[in-house]
Design a protein around this motif. Structure first.
Motif, PDB file in Angstrom:
ATOM      1  N   LEU A  15       0.852  -1.188   0.000  1.00  0.00           N
ATOM      2  CA  LEU A  15       0.000   0.000   0.000  1.00  0.00           C
ATOM      3  C   LEU A  15       0.890   1.241   0.000  1.00  0.00           C
ATOM      4  O   LEU A  15       1.757   1.395   0.865  1.00  0.00           O
ATOM      5  N   GLY A  48       0.996  -9.642   8.230  1.00  0.00           N
ATOM      6  CA  GLY A  48       1.564  -9.328   6.919  1.00  0.00           C
ATOM      7  C   GLY A  48       2.017  -7.884   6.794  1.00  0.00           C
ATOM      8  O   GLY A  48       1.506  -7.139   5.956  1.00  0.00           O
ATOM      9  N   GLU A  75       4.763 -12.090  10.042  1.00  0.00           N
ATOM     10  CA  GLU A  75       5.078 -12.038   8.604  1.00  0.00           C
ATOM     11  C   GLU A  75       5.723 -13.351   8.182  1.00  0.00           C
ATOM     12  O   GLU A  75       6.659 -13.825   8.813  1.00  0.00           O
ATOM     13  N   ASP A 112       3.689 -18.257   9.806  1.00  0.00           N
ATOM     14  CA  ASP A 112       2.437 -18.264   9.065  1.00  0.00           C
ATOM     15  C   ASP A 112       1.323 -17.935  10.063  1.00  0.00           C
ATOM     16  O   ASP A 112       1.176 -18.637  11.065  1.00  0.00           O
ATOM     17  N   ASN A 117      -3.294  -4.976   6.261  1.00  0.00           N
ATOM     18  CA  ASN A 117      -3.635  -5.073   4.848  1.00  0.00           C
ATOM     19  C   ASN A 117      -3.398  -6.548   4.526  1.00  0.00           C
ATOM     20  O   ASN A 117      -2.268  -6.974   4.346  1.00  0.00           O
ATOM     21  N   TYR A 138      -5.313 -13.926  -0.614  1.00  0.00           N
ATOM     22  CA  TYR A 138      -5.562 -15.346  -0.915  1.00  0.00           C
ATOM     23  C   TYR A 138      -5.978 -16.156   0.316  1.00  0.00           C
ATOM     24  O   TYR A 138      -6.456 -17.274   0.182  1.00  0.00           O
TER      25      TYR A 138
HETATM   26  N1  SAM Z   1       1.236  -4.485   5.059  1.00  0.00           N
HETATM   27  C1  SAM Z   1       1.954  -4.332   3.808  1.00  0.00           C
HETATM   28  C2  SAM Z   1       1.372  -3.154   3.062  1.00  0.00           C
HETATM   29  O1  SAM Z   1       0.240  -2.763   3.369  1.00  0.00           O
HETATM   30  O2  SAM Z   1       2.029  -2.627   2.180  1.00  0.00           O
HETATM   31  C3  SAM Z   1       1.908  -5.603   2.975  1.00  0.00           C
HETATM   32  C4  SAM Z   1       0.519  -6.163   2.721  1.00  0.00           C
HETATM   33  S1  SAM Z   1       0.491  -7.481   1.548  1.00  0.00           S
HETATM   34  C5  SAM Z   1      -1.144  -7.285   0.932  1.00  0.00           C
HETATM   35  C6  SAM Z   1       0.305  -8.957   2.507  1.00  0.00           C
HETATM   36  C7  SAM Z   1       1.501  -9.372   3.360  1.00  0.00           C
HETATM   37  O3  SAM Z   1       1.165 -10.601   4.020  1.00  0.00           O
HETATM   38  C8  SAM Z   1       2.794  -9.646   2.611  1.00  0.00           C
HETATM   39  O4  SAM Z   1       3.850  -8.997   3.252  1.00  0.00           O
HETATM   40  C9  SAM Z   1       2.969 -11.180   2.701  1.00  0.00           C
HETATM   41  O5  SAM Z   1       4.314 -11.595   2.689  1.00  0.00           O
HETATM   42  C10 SAM Z   1       2.289 -11.480   4.012  1.00  0.00           C
HETATM   43  N2  SAM Z   1       1.781 -12.855   4.131  1.00  0.00           N
HETATM   44  C11 SAM Z   1       1.297 -13.661   3.158  1.00  0.00           C
HETATM   45  N3  SAM Z   1       0.881 -14.837   3.658  1.00  0.00           N
HETATM   46  C12 SAM Z   1       1.086 -14.778   4.996  1.00  0.00           C
HETATM   47  C13 SAM Z   1       0.863 -15.694   6.058  1.00  0.00           C
HETATM   48  N4  SAM Z   1       0.308 -16.903   5.842  1.00  0.00           N
HETATM   49  N5  SAM Z   1       1.212 -15.328   7.316  1.00  0.00           N
HETATM   50  C14 SAM Z   1       1.763 -14.088   7.546  1.00  0.00           C
HETATM   51  N6  SAM Z   1       1.999 -13.189   6.573  1.00  0.00           N
HETATM   52  C15 SAM Z   1       1.675 -13.512   5.317  1.00  0.00           C
END
Ligand code: SAM
Length: 291
Positions: free
Chosen positions: A28, A53, A74, A99, A127, A131
């Motif tokens: 974002l 995340g 994260e 995770d 955010n 998926y």
């Molecule tokens: N918060 C940041 C922003 O707003 O710019 C990134 C948001 S991005 C939509 C989603 C984030 O979730 C990514 O950094 C991704 O690596 C992390 N992510 C994906 N699957 C995840 C999981 N199962 N557990 C924790 N984090 C996860």
């Protein structure tokens, strides 16, 4: 140029980062949208924030300024390293490389409260990776974690389904579950141009406030949710037809009698059922099988 865009571009270049699509990485980069998420979360100085995340940390930066402590969860190791470098000066940040679907949030929150009795509310702000939006939200609302609110950016269509009033056109089976546990509110929509890379869908920020008591009393909520799911498997069919085909009603006559007893029309469809109607129907069903 917005601050978040400058910082994101800088961090991506410096660390040779390409957004990982399979991890739902859409960063974002819109300052106003970031501010609106933080304002929507109504953060107080004594709140513990759990951010799911954090990515490169645009939201984390604002959360750190507003709250007592931020715990980031994260999955991507690369992001964790960047975050650690970026926020080295902050004592109120903990980053967990895990995770979110595997982590024991109950234990995590319990420990934090034991360590610091001044923590007032626990709020999730994120955010989310789109998926896995639904499993994350279900994990947060169903497990009695002691979370007060969840403010998240998710796909617009999903957001509208989650915060719809049960018994309206936008309702799906999940709407009832969310409504049972939470009061939902729309904060704002966010255009896909506010992200790097741009997602294919429009996004929306919503807040779910966890209720102190569930929205309805029912003998067995799990049975109620199963009945709701069965009813919504064929949402165009009448409730009697759907629930007769899965055995909730032995036959249509029994279904008609049950609906009459509850003051509902015989040709009612799932999307016209309020949560109170499903609760009463569940109790009636449980009484009938216990006889
Ligand atoms: N918060 C940041 C922003 O707003 O710019 C990134 C948001 S991005 C939509 C989603 C984030 O979730 C990514 O950094 C991704 O690596 C992390 N992510 C994906 N699957 C995840 C999981 N199962 N557990 C924790 N984090 C996860």
């Amino acid at each position: 140029m917005s601050e978040a865009l400058k910082e994101t571009k800088f961090l991506m270049k410096k660390n040779k980062i390409k957004a990982n699509k399979s991890l739902g990485q859409n960063f974002l980069i819109d300052d106003l949208a970031l501010q609106d998420i933080v304002e929507g979360a109504e953060i107080c100085q004594n709140d513990l924030i759990i951010e799911i995340g954090p990515g490169l940390g645009s939201l984390t930066k604002l959360l750190l300024e507003k709250s007592k402590k931020v715990i980031c969860i994260e999955l991507d190791k690369k992001m964790v390293k960047i975050l650690k470098d970026r926020f080295i000066a902050y004592k109120n940040l903990e980053i967990i490389n895990e995770d979110v679907l595997r982590i024991d949030l109950n234990e995590l929150i319990k420990q934090e409260r034991e360590q610091d009795s001044n923590i007032k509310n626990v709020k999730v702000v994120a955010n989310l990776p789109y998926y896995i939006t639904t499993p994350i939200i279900m994990k947060l609302v169903e497990n009695d974690l002691g979370i007060n609110s969840i403010t998240v950016m998710i796909q617009k269509e999903v957001a509208e389904r989650l915060i719809a009033i049960p018994g309206t056109k936008e309702t799906g089976a999940i709407t009832y579950t969310i409504y049972y546990y939470c009061e939902g509110k729309k904060i704002r929509e966010v255009e896909n141009t506010c992200f790097i890379p741009e997602p294919e869908v429009t996004s929306e920020v919503i807040t779910l406030k966890l209720r102190e008591n569930p929205a309805v009393q029912v003998k067995d909520k799990k049975v109620m949710f199963k009945i709701i799911k069965s009813a919504y498997m064929q949402r165009r069919k009448t409730l009697i037809n759907s629930l007769t085909s899965v055995g909730v009603f032995k036959n249509k006559e029994e279904g008609t009698q049950a609906l009459r007893k509850l003051g509902l029309r015989e040709d009612i469809r799932p999307e016209n059922m309020k949560i109170e109607d499903f609760a009463k129907l569940t109790d009636l069903f449980l009484n009938s099988i216990s006889k």
